[in-house]
Design an enzyme around this catalytic site. Structure first.
Site, PDB file in Angstrom:
ATOM      1  N   GLY A 142      15.386  97.073 -57.929  1.00 13.77           N
ATOM      2  CA  GLY A 142      16.570  95.812 -58.184  1.00 13.77           C
ATOM      3  C   GLY A 142      16.489  94.484 -58.250  1.00 13.77           C
ATOM      4  O   GLY A 142      17.296  93.772 -57.787  1.00 13.77           O
ATOM      5  N   HIS A 156      16.160  95.264 -71.439  1.00  8.23           N
ATOM      6  CA  HIS A 156      14.896  96.187 -71.939  1.00  8.23           C
ATOM      7  C   HIS A 156      13.612  95.212 -71.952  1.00  8.23           C
ATOM      8  O   HIS A 156      13.789  93.786 -72.315  1.00  8.23           O
ATOM      9  CB  HIS A 156      15.037  96.702 -73.202  1.00  8.23           C
ATOM     10  CG  HIS A 156      13.697  97.724 -73.658  1.00  8.23           C
ATOM     11  ND1 HIS A 156      13.706  98.784 -73.099  1.00  8.23           N
ATOM     12  CD2 HIS A 156      12.573  97.175 -74.387  1.00  8.23           C
ATOM     13  CE1 HIS A 156      12.355  99.067 -73.435  1.00  8.23           C
ATOM     14  NE2 HIS A 156      11.853  98.229 -74.211  1.00  8.23           N
ATOM     15  N   GLU A 204      13.832  88.301 -67.907  1.00  9.28           N
ATOM     16  CA  GLU A 204      15.078  89.193 -67.727  1.00  9.28           C
ATOM     17  C   GLU A 204      16.009  88.434 -66.655  1.00  9.28           C
ATOM     18  O   GLU A 204      16.926  88.647 -66.812  1.00  9.28           O
ATOM     19  CB  GLU A 204      14.354  90.518 -67.132  1.00  9.28           C
ATOM     20  CG  GLU A 204      13.340  91.167 -67.973  1.00  9.28           C
ATOM     21  CD  GLU A 204      13.188  92.694 -67.238  1.00  9.28           C
ATOM     22  OE1 GLU A 204      13.911  93.290 -66.692  1.00  9.28           O
ATOM     23  OE2 GLU A 204      11.949  92.884 -67.575  1.00  9.28           O
TER      24      GLU A 204
HETATM   25  C1  GAR Z   1      13.110  95.748 -65.520  1.00  7.42           C
HETATM   26  O1  GAR Z   1      11.898  95.242 -65.838  1.00  7.42           O
HETATM   27  C2  GAR Z   1      13.866  96.322 -66.720  1.00  7.42           C
HETATM   28  O2  GAR Z   1      13.611  95.537 -67.863  1.00  7.42           O
HETATM   29  C3  GAR Z   1      13.173  97.822 -66.845  1.00  7.42           C
HETATM   30  O3  GAR Z   1      12.935  98.157 -65.346  1.00  7.42           O
HETATM   31  C4  GAR Z   1      12.688  97.331 -64.652  1.00  7.42           C
HETATM   32  C5  GAR Z   1      13.383  97.392 -63.513  1.00  7.42           C
HETATM   33  O4  GAR Z   1      13.132  96.263 -62.382  1.00  7.42           O
HETATM   34  N1  GAR Z   1      13.966  98.600 -67.505  1.00  7.42           N
HETATM   35  C6  GAR Z   1      13.530  99.440 -68.421  1.00  7.42           C
HETATM   36  O5  GAR Z   1      12.241  99.574 -68.832  1.00  7.42           O
HETATM   37  C7  GAR Z   1      14.600 100.229 -69.379  1.00  7.42           C
HETATM   38  N2  GAR Z   1      14.121 100.763 -70.549  1.00  7.42           N
HETATM   39  P1  GAR Z   1      14.126  95.945 -61.282  1.00  7.42           P
HETATM   40  O6  GAR Z   1      14.487  97.270 -60.673  1.00  7.42           O
HETATM   41  O7  GAR Z   1      13.467  94.998 -60.454  1.00  7.42           O
HETATM   42  O8  GAR Z   1      15.347  95.123 -61.892  1.00  7.42           O
END
Ligand code: GAR
Length: 203
Positions: free
Chosen positions: A12, A106, A176
């Site tokens: 999250g 992504h 991100e």
């Molecule tokens: C993030 O890096 C997001 O870009 C990736 O999962 C991670 C979640 O991190 N999403 C994908 O790979 C979708 N294809 P978070 O739970 O710390 O936000």
């Protein structure tokens, strides 16, 4: 005020970034949806009194179906749905119910390194093994095909000094946390439009 629903499956950190960077005068996170009961993002949402829903394609005790979720999010007048690290595919009927209202972050520069199986560390391992010098993050609309919808915003970053996929992930995550809140805020400000299959972002 824009009512937002966030989908999560993991730690999250993108949820944290949105809460920290987008003013609570502009957005209300009125639902957090997860496919995992025990993930860190869910624990954090509970601590912040954000209503949490568990969703599944199958009828499992303690989980709601996507049909019930559609009704619930419409009842809450949700105007934007953000997939912030949600690792399951969103079913077609849910995409139809919220056309051009669902966005995803992504961790790579789509259309490269996207598609089925390309999530989380899998993406960074592929990028590292391909000896890429540049990676980045993409915010895009969600359609019925994995990582395929129209791109809203991308930012690239130099990963030449990364020694392993974990370091690539760390570098990309910083991007991100910058671009996802920025785009969410643009939606809240009504500065994003989607005309003739093209995305326009106002300053
Ligand atoms: C993030 O890096 C997001 O870009 C990736 O999962 C991670 C979640 O991190 N999403 C994908 O790979 C979708 N294809 P978070 O739970 O710390 O936000």
């Amino acid at each position: 005020m824009l009512n937002i629903a966030l989908f999560v499956s993991g730690r999250g950190s993108n949820l944290h970034a949105i809460i920290e960077k987008v003013s609570s005068k502009k957005i209300c996170i009125c639902a957090l949806i997860s496919d995992r009961k025990d993930c860190l993002a869910v624990k954090f949402a509970v601590s912040k009194n954000i209503p949490v829903y568990f969703v599944s394609n199958n009828e499992i005790e303690g989980f709601i179906t996507y049909n019930i979720l559609i009704e619930e999010l419409k009842r809450k007048s949700v105007g934007l749905i953000v997939l912030a690290g949600f690792l399951k595919k969103i079913p077609d009927h849910f995409v139809d119910a919220f056309e051009n209202m669902i966005i995803n972050i992504h961790p790579a520069l789509l259309p490269k390194y996207g598609g089925s199986g390309m999530y989380g560390m899998n993406v960074h391992k592929s990028v590292f093994e391909a000896n890429e010098r540049i990676s980045g993050a993409t915010v895009h609309f969600v359609d019925k095909i994995y990582d395929h919808g129209n791109i809203i915003f991308q930012e690239s970053v130099d990963i030449l000094n990364a020694n392993n996929p974990e370091e690539v992930a760390e570098i990309v995550l910083r991007i991100e946390h910058k671009i996802l809140p920025m785009i969410v805020e643009k939606f809240a400000d009504g500065k994003i439009s989607f005309i003739n299959n093209r995305v326009f972002i106002k300053e």
